[in-house]
Every structure is written in structure tokens, then in C-alpha cells.
Design a protein around this motif. Structure first.
Motif, PDB file in Angstrom:
ATOM      1  N   PHE A  29       7.939 -38.573  35.419  1.00  0.00           N
ATOM      2  CA  PHE A  29       6.723 -39.355  35.278  1.00  0.00           C
ATOM      3  C   PHE A  29       5.566 -38.554  34.677  1.00  0.00           C
ATOM      4  CE2 PHE A  29       8.850 -41.661  38.780  1.00  0.00           C
ATOM      5  CZ  PHE A  29       8.973 -42.900  38.145  1.00  0.00           C
ATOM      6  N   GLY A  30       5.809 -37.290  34.325  1.00  0.00           N
ATOM      7  CA  GLY A  30       4.802 -36.499  33.642  1.00  0.00           C
ATOM      8  C   GLY A  30       3.961 -35.623  34.536  1.00  0.00           C
ATOM      9  N   PHE A  31       4.282 -35.479  35.794  1.00  0.00           N
ATOM     10  CA  PHE A  31       3.504 -34.630  36.701  1.00  0.00           C
ATOM     11  C   PHE A  31       4.138 -33.247  36.772  1.00  0.00           C
ATOM     12  CE2 PHE A  31       2.381 -38.877  38.101  1.00  0.00           C
ATOM     13  CZ  PHE A  31       1.007 -38.770  38.246  1.00  0.00           C
ATOM     14  N   ALA A  32       3.280 -32.246  36.756  1.00  0.00           N
ATOM     15  CA  ALA A  32       3.758 -30.867  36.740  1.00  0.00           C
ATOM     16  C   ALA A  32       4.298 -30.470  38.101  1.00  0.00           C
ATOM     17  CB  ALA A  32       2.626 -29.920  36.337  1.00  0.00           C
ATOM     18  N   PHE A  33       5.392 -29.716  38.053  1.00  0.00           N
ATOM     19  CA  PHE A  33       5.914 -29.163  39.293  1.00  0.00           C
ATOM     20  C   PHE A  33       4.943 -28.111  39.808  1.00  0.00           C
ATOM     21  CE2 PHE A  33       9.964 -30.614  37.378  1.00  0.00           C
ATOM     22  CZ  PHE A  33      10.361 -31.446  38.399  1.00  0.00           C
ATOM     23  N   SER A  34       4.607 -28.214  41.063  1.00  0.00           N
ATOM     24  CA  SER A  34       3.627 -27.301  41.646  1.00  0.00           C
ATOM     25  C   SER A  34       4.336 -26.127  42.292  1.00  0.00           C
ATOM     26  CB  SER A  34       2.786 -28.038  42.692  1.00  0.00           C
ATOM     27  OG  SER A  34       3.628 -28.607  43.681  1.00  0.00           O
ATOM     28  N   LYS A  35       3.665 -25.002  42.276  1.00  0.00           N
ATOM     29  CA  LYS A  35       4.185 -23.834  42.964  1.00  0.00           C
ATOM     30  C   LYS A  35       4.010 -24.007  44.474  1.00  0.00           C
ATOM     31  CE  LYS A  35       3.083 -20.742  39.124  1.00  0.00           C
ATOM     32  NZ  LYS A  35       2.343 -19.538  38.694  1.00  0.00           N
ATOM     33  N   LYS A  36       4.672 -23.168  45.219  1.00  0.00           N
ATOM     34  CA  LYS A  36       4.613 -23.292  46.665  1.00  0.00           C
ATOM     35  C   LYS A  36       3.191 -23.116  47.197  1.00  0.00           C
ATOM     36  CE  LYS A  36       9.373 -21.852  47.529  1.00  0.00           C
ATOM     37  NZ  LYS A  36      10.253 -20.879  48.238  1.00  0.00           N
ATOM     38  N   ARG A  37       2.432 -22.212  46.610  1.00  0.00           N
ATOM     39  CA  ARG A  37       1.077 -21.993  47.094  1.00  0.00           C
ATOM     40  C   ARG A  37       0.124 -23.105  46.663  1.00  0.00           C
ATOM     41  NH1 ARG A  37      -0.494 -16.891  43.132  1.00  0.00           N
ATOM     42  NH2 ARG A  37      -0.248 -18.012  41.136  1.00  0.00           N
ATOM     43  N   GLN A  38       0.522 -23.874  45.628  1.00  0.00           N
ATOM     44  CA  GLN A  38      -0.323 -24.972  45.173  1.00  0.00           C
ATOM     45  C   GLN A  38       0.197 -26.349  45.612  1.00  0.00           C
ATOM     46  OE1 GLN A  38      -0.418 -24.556  40.938  1.00  0.00           O
ATOM     47  NE2 GLN A  38      -1.764 -22.770  40.975  1.00  0.00           N
ATOM     48  N   LYS A  39       1.326 -26.378  46.288  1.00  0.00           N
ATOM     49  CA  LYS A  39       1.926 -27.653  46.660  1.00  0.00           C
ATOM     50  C   LYS A  39       1.048 -28.417  47.642  1.00  0.00           C
ATOM     51  CE  LYS A  39       6.322 -29.618  48.086  1.00  0.00           C
ATOM     52  NZ  LYS A  39       7.721 -29.330  48.475  1.00  0.00           N
ATOM     53  N   LYS A  40       0.474 -27.697  48.597  1.00  0.00           N
ATOM     54  CA  LYS A  40      -0.398 -28.350  49.566  1.00  0.00           C
ATOM     55  C   LYS A  40      -1.667 -28.852  48.914  1.00  0.00           C
ATOM     56  CE  LYS A  40      -2.561 -27.591  54.061  1.00  0.00           C
ATOM     57  NZ  LYS A  40      -2.802 -26.617  55.161  1.00  0.00           N
ATOM     58  N   LEU A  41      -2.165 -28.144  47.916  1.00  0.00           N
ATOM     59  CA  LEU A  41      -3.396 -28.544  47.259  1.00  0.00           C
ATOM     60  C   LEU A  41      -3.178 -29.763  46.367  1.00  0.00           C
ATOM     61  CD1 LEU A  41      -6.378 -27.942  46.624  1.00  0.00           C
ATOM     62  CD2 LEU A  41      -5.592 -26.418  44.796  1.00  0.00           C
ATOM     63  N   HIS A 183      -1.220 -34.102  35.560  1.00  0.00           N
ATOM     64  CA  HIS A 183      -0.418 -34.889  34.625  1.00  0.00           C
ATOM     65  C   HIS A 183      -0.503 -34.269  33.243  1.00  0.00           C
ATOM     66  CE1 HIS A 183       1.027 -38.421  32.322  1.00  0.00           C
ATOM     67  NE2 HIS A 183       1.680 -38.689  33.442  1.00  0.00           N
ATOM     68  N   ARG A 184       0.600 -34.325  32.542  1.00  0.00           N
ATOM     69  CA  ARG A 184       0.661 -33.606  31.266  1.00  0.00           C
ATOM     70  C   ARG A 184      -0.280 -34.189  30.217  1.00  0.00           C
ATOM     71  NH1 ARG A 184       6.538 -35.610  30.307  1.00  0.00           N
ATOM     72  NH2 ARG A 184       6.197 -37.733  29.589  1.00  0.00           N
ATOM     73  N   SER A 185      -0.662 -35.474  30.325  1.00  0.00           N
ATOM     74  CA  SER A 185      -1.562 -36.067  29.338  1.00  0.00           C
ATOM     75  C   SER A 185      -3.018 -35.686  29.570  1.00  0.00           C
ATOM     76  CB  SER A 185      -1.435 -37.595  29.373  1.00  0.00           C
ATOM     77  OG  SER A 185      -1.831 -38.090  30.633  1.00  0.00           O
ATOM     78  N   LEU A 186      -3.330 -35.058  30.699  1.00  0.00           N
ATOM     79  CA  LEU A 186      -4.707 -34.677  31.003  1.00  0.00           C
ATOM     80  C   LEU A 186      -4.838 -33.240  31.474  1.00  0.00           C
ATOM     81  CD1 LEU A 186      -5.715 -37.913  32.976  1.00  0.00           C
ATOM     82  CD2 LEU A 186      -6.373 -37.333  30.633  1.00  0.00           C
ATOM     83  N   MET A 187      -3.761 -32.518  31.525  1.00  0.00           N
ATOM     84  CA  MET A 187      -3.763 -31.186  32.131  1.00  0.00           C
ATOM     85  C   MET A 187      -3.812 -30.098  31.058  1.00  0.00           C
ATOM     86  SD  MET A 187      -0.751 -29.563  34.497  1.00  0.00           S
ATOM     87  CE  MET A 187      -0.744 -27.834  34.953  1.00  0.00           C
ATOM     88  N   GLY A 188      -4.755 -29.195  31.203  1.00  0.00           N
ATOM     89  CA  GLY A 188      -4.820 -28.013  30.349  1.00  0.00           C
ATOM     90  C   GLY A 188      -5.448 -28.307  28.999  1.00  0.00           C
ATOM     91  N   ASP A 189      -5.152 -27.411  28.050  1.00  0.00           N
ATOM     92  CA  ASP A 189      -5.739 -27.488  26.709  1.00  0.00           C
ATOM     93  C   ASP A 189      -4.670 -27.645  25.635  1.00  0.00           C
ATOM     94  OD1 ASP A 189      -4.597 -25.040  27.074  1.00  0.00           O
ATOM     95  OD2 ASP A 189      -6.317 -23.864  26.399  1.00  0.00           O
ATOM     96  N   SER A 190      -3.540 -28.234  26.009  1.00  0.00           N
ATOM     97  CA  SER A 190      -2.506 -28.500  25.022  1.00  0.00           C
ATOM     98  C   SER A 190      -2.940 -29.640  24.118  1.00  0.00           C
ATOM     99  CB  SER A 190      -1.186 -28.846  25.722  1.00  0.00           C
ATOM    100  OG  SER A 190      -1.321 -30.041  26.457  1.00  0.00           O
ATOM    101  N   PRO A 191      -2.367 -29.774  22.922  1.00  0.00           N
ATOM    102  CA  PRO A 191      -2.745 -30.896  22.028  1.00  0.00           C
ATOM    103  C   PRO A 191      -2.569 -32.254  22.679  1.00  0.00           C
ATOM    104  CG  PRO A 191      -1.480 -29.252  20.836  1.00  0.00           C
ATOM    105  CD  PRO A 191      -1.421 -28.849  22.268  1.00  0.00           C
ATOM    106  N   GLU A 192      -1.500 -32.415  23.455  1.00  0.00           N
ATOM    107  CA  GLU A 192      -1.290 -33.695  24.139  1.00  0.00           C
ATOM    108  C   GLU A 192      -2.373 -33.949  25.175  1.00  0.00           C
ATOM    109  OE1 GLU A 192       2.208 -36.013  26.713  1.00  0.00           O
ATOM    110  OE2 GLU A 192       2.435 -33.909  26.137  1.00  0.00           O
TER     111      GLU A 192
END
Length: 617
Positions: A29-41, A183-192
Motif C-alpha cells: 500500500f506504499g507505507f515504509a517499513f519501520s525500524k524497531k526503534r521507530q515502530k512505536k512512533l 507513505h512513499r508519495s509524501l515521504m522524503g525528497d524523492s521525485p515521487e
């Protein structure tokens, strides 16, 4: 540096739980897998368990969408069946477009989305801000807003922007970085991600220009972002228009002052009080108000739930049934959380559970079956709404009455003093009455509101029927129905029957003063007025059976009587001129006498029923 690669959304057939490959950065569905330390957040679950329909069901769904008619009950019933089965992710965008009827709204409107975007870009150019770097321009927009507020900018009259435009751009930019940051469509500074942020900014700004009365409100960014995940940019704009302007959906939630969402939160609180009184009392005792969690649930349409497959089903049901599905989903979540909440004794422990629903409650296999089994009717919401309106209308009047009252108000010390005369023990209300009085009052108000709702619905249906139906004509079937006789008509009918009886008795040679009551032509008995008080003795099941039997028997006797009279009229005239027997001439008319019955052999084997007179030749 974290890799960003799009995972394949295809999964093995027949598997109930699907998860993207561990090497991918995003799930299906486009959601990034979170690391263990960020999973709770981040609070996202990637173990999806939604059902996958077979190829035959997918083909049937495509055929249904090809001849879709939103006003057809059959189509809407079929689409609900497919929602229960499970809509494939590839077809969900088409289903949403059909449910919202986006194409019809776009064609019928004079608003041009592209023209509006051209007008939006002019103030952005004057501000030196690009729509593709709007988040990084928050500081610039804040400084410009402060300068406009202090009046330090001298070229405001020649510029193409105003202080309202700057405030709008800044508020939308602030909410962009909070909307689905994983979500990959709003996350970070990638072109997408940069393109996705620009699309979301354009859709929200265009709607604020399209409807200045509502403008931009908190929570719209989540709704528009969900539409952009499944629809094109302009389609997402028109979907947002339908959702925020139709009374069926969110027109009663969004406004600039947030008064509408507060009112709906109180309506939900009243529904919870009606459906789950123990849970409501427990939350009220802990100081947890529905405003604390309902605003987030309703404004974002439960997009904060950790399991995205459950979120999409809630949205499917919401787009089909409207705001009623939102109340239904909220009540379902509280029902599932009730055992856990009842064991909590502090507000600090309750609010995190309500704001961040646990995964074991939000997962598809738990939440969605409970959602289908929970029913919330439209009349319930209307009744709760009426109760809230009555309470809000009664509060200002009571405060005004207290202010206008000439009697002096007692101080707090006087209120705390006990009365000199204690009430008697029998006059004191019991503890159960005191505790249950509030519930009875609420139930009485709900009952009155339900009566008003049903009365208004009946009036509307009657008025609509009166407008559409032609004037009623007298039906022949109605004239055949038995009517109550008036005194005049009953007297005339009785006179006609008595005349007919006298003519029959004259032909037979008997009078009407026999020992048996006269019989009507319809088989009933014509009683004397002196016997009227005895009529009530014939009521009840025994009387009905006796009357029914006497009616059948009297009809048989009457037919035999008529046959005998016709036979005598056909005899020779000599027999008709013979003198009557002396016993008949000397009979006292006022003396009751019973003639002996004729044997069955003399009557040709015919047996006389009870209640008829025997005739002699």
C-alpha cells in the motif's frame, strides 16, 4: 541511507496474509517499513489479512461498474456485497469514482480546475515560492505573514497576493509534512514524494478557492491524500468537493470554527451513552470526553488506524452509506475496546489507547467482522441530534432565567448548610431512583425525539403521496363494505321486513305472534324492543356460536316455509274456500301455543330444524 524502492503489490493466490519482501522499503500500500526503534512512533502494521476475491468475482465487479447507476438500489446492494467479499486494490479507485459520481459533478460544474491553478501560481511567483518546494518555504511564508501583519511591506497593493493567501499557503504547508509522513508519495525528497506533495498542495489550495466559506480546515489534508493514493489529481479534487459539500458525507463536520465537529462529537457521546451506558459512565468518571478522541477519528475518517486494509474497508462503507458509517465504525471500536477500558483507572492510560488503537483491535480479521455485525440506524442519529439541540437550546434560557430572576441567589455557604427540618424517611428518594433519574430523562428525551422523527417522516410521505396521487374516486368495492346503519335506514329496513313477514304469514294462515321470534330475510332475528336489554346476553363466544347455528337453521326453515306456501296456493279453489278449523278460529291471539311437530315420515323424510314452526296441510 535508506533505499526507496516500490514493492510489488502482487501476492500469491489463496494466501490470507501477505507481506512485501524484506528487501523492499515499502509495503503493497506504499507505507515504509519501520525500524524497531521507530515502530512505536510510526504505529503502522504491515501484516495485512484482507480477503482476495477470485477471478470470477473480479469479472462480476467489472461488469457491475460498467453499467453502474448510483440511484439504483440493486447496484448499491451489489456493491455492498462486493465490499463484504473484498474489493481488489486495483479496482478500488473505480469503485470510489462510481460511488461519488465524480464525472457527473465535474461536467455539471462551471468551475475549471486548471484555470484555478493558474490563478494560484501567480501569488506564489510574487512570493518567490514554488509549489514543488512548499515545505521548505514555510519560513519564508511565516516571515512574509509577519511583515504583512505589521504593515512593513509597502508593495502590497501592487502584489498579486494578499495576507489571506499567505496565511493559507503557510497553513497548508505546515499540514503537508504531518500527513502520512511514512507513505512513499509524501515521504522524503524523492521525485515521487516531491510530486506528491505538490499535488496535495494544489488540490487543497484549489478547494479553498472553490469554496471560500469553508476554506481550508484541519483534517482535509488526510482526506485529500487518501484520494491521491487511488485517483488522479483532478479526480481527487472533485472527490473532495463531493465529500465536503454533500449532506450525506462531511458537510456537517468541516467549518472554519470547528463547531460542527464538536456538535457531532456530542452526538456520538449521546449515542455511546444510549448504547454503552456502563462504558460511558466509566469514561465520564475518569474525565475522558468524547471530544478528546472523536475529533481525530471523524476528521481523518479513521486514517490513524494502524492496519491500512481495515482503513480502506471503512472508507468503502463510508462512501456507500455516508456519515452513518463513521458513527458505526467509532461505536465498533469502542465495543472492542470496552473490556480493556473498563479495567483502566486513569485518564492518562485511556487516551493513548483511544488515539492510537492497538493493532490487535484494528486488524482486518477482528475489526471488520465486528463492523458488519454493528448496526446504527439513521433515526438513532437523528434522535441524538435532537437531544443535543434541545440541551444546547435549554442552557442559554436557563442562564438567562437565573439572571432575570428577582429572588436573591444563595451563597455557597448557605447552599452547604443543611436544612433545619429533615425530610421524612418515606419522602426521601431511594438511591436507585436518584441514580436512574438521569437515564430515565435521557430515555424520555430520546423517545420524544423518535416520535417527532417518525411523525415528520409520516407527514412528508403523506404530502408526497398527496401531490403525486390523483384525487381518489369512489370504488365499487368500498360501497359493498358493510356500513353502520342509521336510525332512519334501520327503521325503513325493519318496516319492509315486517311487511314481508306479514304477507308470508297471511299466505300460510298464521300470524306473527307465535312463540318464536320473527326472522329477517337475511336469517337474523328481529327482536322486540322490550328484549333489547337481553341482547348483551348473546355476546361472547357462546352467543356467537348460538347465533351462527340459529342463522343456518332459520334459513332452512324459511326455505321450507316458502315451498309450503307456494304448494298451498296451487291447490283447487274449493280447498282454499274450506272453513278454518274451530280450534284455529277460537285461538286467543295473546295466548302462546305451540303446534305439534310433523313427523319426518309425513314430510317426506325432511327433518325440521330447531326454531321453526311445523306446518299442517
Amino acid at each position: 541511507m535508506m533505499l526507496r524502492r516500490r514493492s510489488s503489490s502482487s501476492s500469491a493466490k489463496g494466501s490470507t496474509k501477505r507481506r512485501s519482501s524484506s528487501a523492499a522499503s515499502f509495503d503493497e500500500f506504499g507505507f515504509a517499513f519501520s525500524k524497531k526503534r521507530q515502530k512505536k512512533l510510526q504505529h503502522r502494521c504491515h501484516d495485512y489479512s484482507y480477503p482476495q476475491p477470485n477471478a470470477l468475482k473480479v469479472k462480476e465487479l467489472c461488469e457491475l461498474l460498467s453499467y453502474w447507476n448510483g440511484s439504483s438500489f440493486i447496484c448499491r446492494n451489489q456493491i455492498e456485497r462486493f465490499i463484504r467479499i473484498g474489493i481488489p486494490p486495483a479496482l478500488r479507485g473505480r469503485v470510489w469514482k462510481c460511488l461519488l459520481d465524480i464525472d457527473t459533478v465535474r461536467v455539471s460544474s462551471d468551475f475549471s480546475y486548471q484555470t484555478c491553478l493558474s490563478e494560484i501560481r501567480k501569488p506564489l511567483v510574487d512570493l518567490g515560492v514554488s509549489e514543488y518546494s512548499i515545505i521548505s518555504a514555510i519560513t519564508t511564508l511565516s516571515d512574509k505573514e509577519n511583515d504583512l501583519g505589521l504593515g512593513q511591506t509597502s508593495d502590497t497593493h501592487s502584489a498579486a497576493f494578499s495576507s489571506a493567501d499567505v496565511a493559507l499557503f503557510r497553513q497548508i504547508a505546515l499540514d503537508l509534512q504531518r500527513s502520512f509522513p511514512t507513505h512513499r508519495s509524501l515521504m522524503g525528497d524523492s521525485p515521487e514524494a516531491i510530486e506528491g506533495q505538490a499535488k496535495l498542495f494544489r488540490v487543497l489550495t484549489a478547494y479553498a478557492k472553490y469554496n471560500p466559506q469553508i476554506g481550508y480546515s484541519q483534517g482535509m489534508s488526510y482526506i485529500a491524500a487518501v484520494f491521491l493514493m487511488l485517483l488522479g489529481e483532478e479526480e481527487a479534487f472533485w472527490a473532495l468537493v463531493v465529500l465536503l459539500e454533500k449532506p450525506k458525507y462531511l458537510s456537517e463536520l468541516f467549518d472554519s470554527s470547528l463547531k460542527k465537529i464538536q456538535h457531532q462529537a456530542l452526538v456520538f457521546q449521546q449515542l455511546l451513552k444510549h448504547r454503552k451506558p456502563q462504558l460511558f459512565q466509566h469514561l465520564e468518571k475518569l474525565g475522558v470526553s468524547s471530544l478528546h478522541f472523536v475529533m481525530q477519528w471523524f476528521l481523518t475518517i479513521f486514517t490513524s488506524l494502524p492496519c491500512w486494509d481495515s482503513v480502506l474497508v471503512v472508507w468503502d462503507l463510508f462512501l456507500l452509506h455516508g456519515l452513518l458509517a463513521v458513527f458505526r465504525a467509532g461505536l465498533t471500536i469502542l465495543q472492542l475496546l470496552e473490556p480493556r477500558l473498563m479495567n483502566m483507572t486513569e485518564e492518562a492510560a485511556v487516551l493513548p489507547v483511544l488515539l492510537r488503537v492497538p493493532v490487535d483491535v484494528a486488524q482486518y480479521s477482528v475489526l471488520i467482522p465486528a463492523l458488519w455485525s454493528t448496526e446504527v440506524q439513521e433515526w438513532e442519529i437523528s434522535c441524538m441530534n435532537s437531544v443535543i439541540l434541545e440541551e444546547t437550546a435549554a442552557e442559554p434560557s436557563s442562564e438567562k432565567a437565573k439572571k432575570d430572576s428577582p429572588l436573591p441567589q444563595r451563597s455557597d455557604e448557605q447552599k452547604e448548610k443543611r436544612p433545619a427540618v429533615e425530610p421524612l424517611e418515606q419522602d426521601r428518594p431511594s438511591k436507585k431512583e436518584v441514580e436512574g433519574s438521569g437515564g430515565k430523562n435521557v430515555f424520555a428525551r430520546i423517545l420524544r425525539a423518535a416520535q417527532r422523527y417518525l411523525t415528520d417522516a409520516a407527514k412528508q410521505s403523506t404530502a408526497a403521496t398527496a401531490k403525486t396521487s390523483p384525487p381518489a374516486k369512489s370504488s365499487p368495492a368500498v360501497s359493498r363494505q358493510p356500513k353502520k346503519r342509521t336510525s332512519a335506514s334501520f327503521t325503513q329496513a325493519q318496516r319492509r321486513r315486517s311487511q314481508k313477514r306479514q304477507s308470508q304469514n297471511a299466505a300460510v294462515g298464521t300470524d306473527g305472534n307465535g312463540p318464536f321470534p320473527h326472522q329477517d330475510t337475511d336469517g337474523g332475528t328481529a327482536e322486540d324492543s322490550s328484549l333489547a336489554p337481553l341482547r348483551r346476553l348473546r355476546s361472547g363466544p357462546v352467543g356467537r356460536v348460538a347465533r351462527r347455528r340459529s342463522g343456518v337453521q332459520s334459513s332452512q326453515g324459511r326455505s321450507l316455509l316458502l315451498r309450503r306456501s307456494s304448494a298451498q296456493s296451487q291447490k283447487p279453489s274449493s280447498a282454499a274456500q274450506a272453513p278454518a278449523p274451530a280450534s284455529a278460529l277460537s285461538r286467543d291471539p295473546n295466548q302462546a301455543s305451540v303446534e305439534p311437530r310433523e313427523s319426518p315420515q309425513s314430510s317426506g323424510g325432511a327433518e325440521f330444524p330447531i326454531g321453526t314452526t311445523a306446518l299442517s296441510d
